[in-house]
Write a protein that holds these residues in place. Structure first.
Motif, short mmCIF file in Angstrom:
data_model
loop_
_atom_site.label_atom_id
_atom_site.label_comp_id
_atom_site.label_asym_id
_atom_site.label_seq_id
_atom_site.Cartn_x
_atom_site.Cartn_y
_atom_site.Cartn_z
N THR A 1 0.84 -1.27 -0.17
CA THR A 1 -0.06 -0.03 0.08
C THR A 1 0.88 1.17 0.00
N LEU A 2 1.89 1.27 0.71
CA LEU A 2 2.72 2.39 1.10
C LEU A 2 3.57 2.76 -0.22
N ALA A 3 4.04 1.49 -0.76
CA ALA A 3 4.64 1.73 -2.16
C ALA A 3 4.19 2.18 -3.22
N ALA A 4 2.94 1.79 -3.49
CA ALA A 4 1.88 2.28 -4.78
C ALA A 4 1.60 3.74 -4.26
N ASN A 5 1.01 3.93 -2.95
CA ASN A 5 0.30 5.21 -2.96
C ASN A 5 1.14 6.26 -2.46
N LEU A 6 2.38 6.03 -1.77
CA LEU A 6 3.03 7.21 -1.37
C LEU A 6 4.35 7.23 -1.90
N VAL A 7 5.35 5.97 -1.65
CA VAL A 7 6.77 5.96 -2.33
C VAL A 7 6.72 6.40 -3.69
N SER A 8 5.98 5.48 -4.42
CA SER A 8 6.07 5.80 -6.02
C SER A 8 5.75 7.13 -6.34
N PRO A 9 4.59 7.91 -5.78
CA PRO A 9 4.58 9.35 -6.33
C PRO A 9 5.63 10.16 -5.76
N ALA A 10 6.20 9.81 -4.69
CA ALA A 10 7.34 10.63 -4.22
C ALA A 10 8.60 10.55 -5.31
N GLU A 11 8.70 9.06 -5.56
CA GLU A 11 9.82 9.09 -6.46
C GLU A 11 9.50 9.63 -7.91
N LEU A 12 8.45 9.33 -8.47
CA LEU A 12 8.26 9.95 -9.66
C LEU A 12 8.20 11.50 -9.69
N THR A 13 7.72 12.07 -8.54
CA THR A 13 8.00 13.57 -8.46
C THR A 13 9.36 13.96 -8.68
N ARG A 14 10.32 13.13 -7.66
CA ARG A 14 11.79 13.57 -7.45
C ARG A 14 12.31 13.57 -9.26
N LEU A 15 11.79 12.20 -9.98
CA LEU A 15 12.57 11.93 -11.34
C LEU A 15 12.10 13.26 -12.21
N PHE A 16 10.76 13.60 -12.21
CA PHE A 16 10.37 14.70 -13.28
C PHE A 16 10.44 16.04 -12.69
N LEU A 17 11.06 16.40 -11.37
CA LEU A 17 11.20 17.73 -11.03
C LEU A 17 11.90 18.63 -11.93
N PRO A 18 12.79 18.12 -12.46
CA PRO A 18 13.69 19.22 -13.73
C PRO A 18 12.60 19.57 -14.42
N GLN A 19 11.82 18.67 -15.44
CA GLN A 19 10.87 18.93 -16.18
C GLN A 19 9.61 19.73 -15.75
N LEU A 20 9.22 19.78 -14.46
CA LEU A 20 8.46 20.66 -14.13
C LEU A 20 8.81 21.88 -13.83
N ARG A 21 9.80 21.86 -13.43
CA ARG A 21 10.59 23.45 -12.97
C ARG A 21 10.73 24.13 -14.40
N VAL A 22 11.04 23.45 -15.66
CA VAL A 22 11.26 24.17 -16.76
C VAL A 22 9.87 24.84 -17.31
N ALA A 23 8.76 24.20 -16.99
CA ALA A 23 7.45 24.45 -17.79
C ALA A 23 6.86 25.19 -16.38
N GLN A 24 7.55 25.33 -15.16
CA GLN A 24 6.61 25.93 -14.11
C GLN A 24 5.29 25.28 -14.10
N GLY A 25 5.48 23.97 -13.99
CA GLY A 25 4.19 23.11 -14.01
C GLY A 25 3.62 22.63 -12.78
N HIS A 26 2.62 21.84 -12.68
CA HIS A 26 1.84 21.45 -11.62
C HIS A 26 1.84 20.00 -11.09
N VAL A 27 1.85 19.63 -10.09
CA VAL A 27 1.89 18.42 -9.53
C VAL A 27 0.64 18.29 -8.80
N VAL A 28 -0.17 17.16 -9.22
CA VAL A 28 -1.71 16.97 -8.57
C VAL A 28 -1.52 15.52 -8.06
N PHE A 29 -1.78 15.56 -6.67
CA PHE A 29 -1.97 14.31 -5.99
C PHE A 29 -3.45 13.87 -5.69
#
Length: 229
Positions: A100-128
């Motif tokens: 439960t924690l892997a799918a619902n919490l840790v993976s969202p945290a990891e995907l966010t970490r991995l794609f933060l550079p692309q989000l910063r470039v676009a001044q993007g939006h993270v929706v949980f």
């Protein structure tokens, strides 16, 4: 036209959001747990791109993404996938907690970490896409509620950390919604399932797009939506 990376596009709220974004011509990158699922998503959403990454194994996501072409900018990262396993605290095993924690919490945290550079470039939006269980816990919902309380904490911390980079962060807390997850919940509760009793996924999708489309001078931080009646 925006560029969006979505988890959970294969059913329920994720499908409804992907359909709405595709209808208006936005570019979709859809995360799938395996190659077979990726093909299904590509067939379902012509013109979309897929990324294979299993949210049940967050420690492998970095490796998986490094082996694939990824977007160079993102207007939004939409965390919609999730799992649920009901059970009393005295009966839940570490396997249930970890899944439960892997799918619902840790993976969202990891995907966010991995794609933060692309989000910063676009001044993007993270929706949980969170849950009412992310605001309060009930009997037999301990593991799921803990993962969703953690997801809200993740969103709140991220908002403080990335606001200066122009990245907006929103937590959406839907009540019960007529999705395949809701079917499973009713089975675990031993109750008859009537989809007409709950919100349609399209209603939740409307709230998500409202947050995405808000003018740049404002930010929806937390949004709760409940079945009416």
């Amino acid at each position: 036209m925006g560029t969006h990376l979505i988890t959970g596009a294969g059913s329920g709220i994720g499908t409804a959001v992907a359909e709405r974004l595709a209808e208006r011509g936005d570019e979709l990158w859809l995360v799938a747990r395996d190659a077979g699922r990726a093909k299904q998503l590509a067939d379902r959403f012509p013109g979309s791109r897929t990324l294979v990454g299993d949210l049940s194994t967050p420690d492998r996501l970095s490796w998986a993404m490094s082996k694939q072409q990824v977007p160079d900018r993102l207007d939004s990262l939409l965390h919609i996938a999730g799992v649920v396993e009901l059970g009393r605290i005295g009966e839940l095993t570490p396997k249930a907690w970890n899944a439960t924690l892997a799918a619902n919490l840790v993976s969202p945290a990891e995907l966010t970490r991995l794609f933060l550079p692309q989000l910063r470039v676009a001044q993007g939006h993270v929706v949980f896409v969170n849950s009412g269980a992310g605001l309060r816990a009930s009997a037999e919902w301990g593991a799921y509620a803990a993962s969703k309380h953690g997801l809200k904490a993740l969103a709140d911390s991220l908002r403080w950390e990335e606001g200066g980079n122009g990245v907006r962060v929103t937590s959406v807390h839907p009540g019960r919604t007529a999705t395949p997850m809701q079917v499973k919940v009713h089975q675990q509760e031993g109750k008859e399932y009537d989809p007409a009793a709950w919100m349609a996924p399209e209603s939740v999708a409307t709230t998500i797009l409202m947050a995405l489309d808000l003018p740049r001078d404002a930010e929806v931080t937390d949004l709760s939506v409940r079945p009416s009646g």
